[in-house]
Write a protein that holds these residues in place. Structure first.
Motif, PDB file in Angstrom:
ATOM      1  N   THR A  20       0.951  -1.085   0.063  1.00  0.00           N
ATOM      2  CA  THR A  20      -0.015  -0.046  -0.002  1.00  0.00           C
ATOM      3  C   THR A  20       0.725   1.248  -0.156  1.00  0.00           C
ATOM      4  OG1 THR A  20      -1.671  -0.992   1.145  1.00  0.00           O
ATOM      5  CG2 THR A  20      -1.788   1.205   1.331  1.00  0.00           C
ATOM      6  N   VAL A  21       1.870   1.138   0.853  1.00  0.00           N
ATOM      7  CA  VAL A  21       2.897   2.404   0.849  1.00  0.00           C
ATOM      8  C   VAL A  21       3.383   2.371  -0.628  1.00  0.00           C
ATOM      9  CG1 VAL A  21       5.205   3.245   1.729  1.00  0.00           C
ATOM     10  CG2 VAL A  21       3.466   2.207   3.135  1.00  0.00           C
ATOM     11  N   CYS A  22       3.805   1.459  -1.426  1.00  0.00           N
ATOM     12  CA  CYS A  22       4.340   1.442  -2.693  1.00  0.00           C
ATOM     13  C   CYS A  22       3.420   2.131  -3.637  1.00  0.00           C
ATOM     14  CB  CYS A  22       4.761   0.290  -3.073  1.00  0.00           C
ATOM     15  SG  CYS A  22       6.330  -0.349  -2.372  1.00  0.00           S
ATOM     16  N   ASN A  23       2.116   1.802  -3.376  1.00  0.00           N
ATOM     17  CA  ASN A  23       1.129   2.114  -4.208  1.00  0.00           C
ATOM     18  C   ASN A  23       0.869   3.639  -4.260  1.00  0.00           C
ATOM     19  OD1 ASN A  23       0.264  -0.444  -5.242  1.00  0.00           O
ATOM     20  ND2 ASN A  23      -1.233  -0.995  -3.725  1.00  0.00           N
ATOM     21  N   VAL A  24       0.879   4.178  -2.902  1.00  0.00           N
ATOM     22  CA  VAL A  24       0.822   5.719  -2.764  1.00  0.00           C
ATOM     23  C   VAL A  24       1.968   6.428  -3.445  1.00  0.00           C
ATOM     24  CG1 VAL A  24       0.461   7.386  -0.904  1.00  0.00           C
ATOM     25  CG2 VAL A  24      -0.794   5.140  -0.849  1.00  0.00           C
ATOM     26  N   LEU A  25       3.144   5.815  -3.014  1.00  0.00           N
ATOM     27  CA  LEU A  25       4.263   6.788  -3.653  1.00  0.00           C
ATOM     28  C   LEU A  25       4.379   6.711  -5.113  1.00  0.00           C
ATOM     29  CD1 LEU A  25       7.225   4.817  -1.444  1.00  0.00           C
ATOM     30  CD2 LEU A  25       6.421   7.217  -1.408  1.00  0.00           C
ATOM     31  N   GLU A  26       3.500   5.735  -5.783  1.00  0.00           N
ATOM     32  CA  GLU A  26       3.486   5.852  -7.259  1.00  0.00           C
ATOM     33  C   GLU A  26       2.554   7.001  -7.643  1.00  0.00           C
ATOM     34  OE1 GLU A  26       1.923   2.562  -8.666  1.00  0.00           O
ATOM     35  OE2 GLU A  26       3.756   0.921  -8.396  1.00  0.00           O
ATOM     36  N   LEU A  27       1.949   7.326  -6.720  1.00  0.00           N
ATOM     37  CA  LEU A  27       0.883   8.600  -7.267  1.00  0.00           C
ATOM     38  C   LEU A  27       1.634   9.830  -7.105  1.00  0.00           C
ATOM     39  CD1 LEU A  27      -2.291   7.910  -4.796  1.00  0.00           C
ATOM     40  CD2 LEU A  27      -2.026   7.279  -7.380  1.00  0.00           C
ATOM     41  N   PHE A  28       2.635   9.820  -6.370  1.00  0.00           N
ATOM     42  CA  PHE A  28       3.337  11.364  -6.661  1.00  0.00           C
ATOM     43  C   PHE A  28       4.164  11.359  -7.755  1.00  0.00           C
ATOM     44  CE2 PHE A  28       2.995  10.465  -1.958  1.00  0.00           C
ATOM     45  CZ  PHE A  28       2.753  11.757  -1.511  1.00  0.00           C
ATOM     46  N   GLU A  29       4.395  10.485  -8.324  1.00  0.00           N
ATOM     47  CA  GLU A  29       5.122  10.180  -9.850  1.00  0.00           C
ATOM     48  C   GLU A  29       6.791  10.948  -9.496  1.00  0.00           C
ATOM     49  OE1 GLU A  29       2.726  12.285 -12.601  1.00  0.00           O
ATOM     50  OE2 GLU A  29       1.647  10.350 -12.909  1.00  0.00           O
ATOM     51  N   CYS A  30       7.198  10.419  -8.272  1.00  0.00           N
ATOM     52  CA  CYS A  30       8.488  11.121  -7.974  1.00  0.00           C
ATOM     53  C   CYS A  30       9.816  10.478  -8.452  1.00  0.00           C
ATOM     54  CB  CYS A  30       8.563  11.526  -6.405  1.00  0.00           C
ATOM     55  SG  CYS A  30       8.236   9.994  -5.458  1.00  0.00           S
ATOM     56  N   ARG A  31       9.280   9.126  -8.729  1.00  0.00           N
ATOM     57  CA  ARG A  31      10.345   8.091  -9.353  1.00  0.00           C
ATOM     58  C   ARG A  31       9.831   7.161 -10.059  1.00  0.00           C
ATOM     59  NH1 ARG A  31      11.458   5.670  -3.414  1.00  0.00           N
ATOM     60  NH2 ARG A  31       9.924   4.171  -3.338  1.00  0.00           N
TER      61      ARG A  31
END
Length: 247
Positions: A20-31
């Motif tokens: 879930t943490v990885c899924n949310v990090l994807e939303l930032f499109e930071c990497r």
């Protein structure tokens, strides 16, 4: 502990699994979506433990030959001194320089020691041992395997960038790990990531609840999935906007 990541944020992150943490990090499109997390070589020794969240304290390790003498290699005592000086929850991260590993990076004594000095877990590209003795500590450990001997244990360098499971980890990096693997979290996004996890799970629940109620149809599934995607897009836009405002 870095001032920009208060304990309340770390506690919030502990409530969610690493995917879930990885899924949310994807939303930032930071990497890129394929960087920042460990690969399949690194596995949880104790998969039933709750998520591990803490800041990396790093070291390199080897055990394939006797030490050369003198102070060439720093040992556990020097590492503990460094760890004791750090604040916040700490995760010990080892890169095993032996390729392939020839002995265990850690055992009962080391894990008990690290836990006594404020560490909340351990990650190694090498192997572990004493798994039965470490298990009661409820101290999350992540390894590439197990071996029964410690060989010629040597802690070579402290607080240097290390590569574990395909990901570079620097001293002080914020880590989140569970039975699914370990990911780094940019500290400036930690609070927003914690906030976003609940919204992401709510969006996923649209599809899951539809499927679980029974009598699902293909058209109903498409409708539920579209609503899920709409909510995720809204969440992503909200998170990116707030992240841009604090940069």
């Amino acid at each position: 502990m870095p001032a920009e990541v208060p304990e309340s944020v770390l506690e919030a992150l502990r409530k969610y699994d690493t995917p879930t943490v990885c899924n949310v990090l994807e939303l930032f499109e930071c990497r890129s979506r394929i960087v920042g997390y460990t690969d399949a070589r690194i596995k949880a020794c104790y998969p039933s433990l709750p998520p591990m969240v803490g800041f990396a304290t790093t070291a390199t390790f080897r055990a394939g030959a006797p030490p050369r003498g003198g102070d060439t290699y720093m040992g556990l005592g020097a590492q503990v001194e460094r760890i004791a000086a750090l604040s916040g929850p700490k995760v010990v991260v080892f890169q095993d320089l032996d390729d392939p590993p020839v002995a265990a990076t850690f055992g009962e004594i080391m894990c008990t020691t690290y836990q006594a000095f404020g560490c909340v877990g351990l990650v190694t590209s090498g192997c572990g041992r004493d798994l039965d003795q470490v298990e009661p500590l409820k101290f999350p450990c992540f390894t590439a395997g197990t071996m029964p001997s410690h060989g010629y244990t040597q802690i070579v360098e402290l607080e240097v960038p290390v590569r574990v499971g395909g990901v570079w980890i620097a001293p002080g990096d914020l880590l989140h790990g569970d039975r699914n693997g370990i990911t780094t979290i940019p500290p400036e996004l930690a609070a927003l990531t914690a906030e976003g996890c609940a919204g992401f799970m709510d969006a996923e629940a649209v599809v899951l609840n539809y499927l679980r109620q029974g009598n699902a149809t293909a058209s109903g599934f498409v409708t539920a999935r579209d609503e899920c995607k709409r909510r995720m897009n809204e969440l992503g836009n909200r998170l990116k906007s707030r992240a841009a405002a604090v940069r």
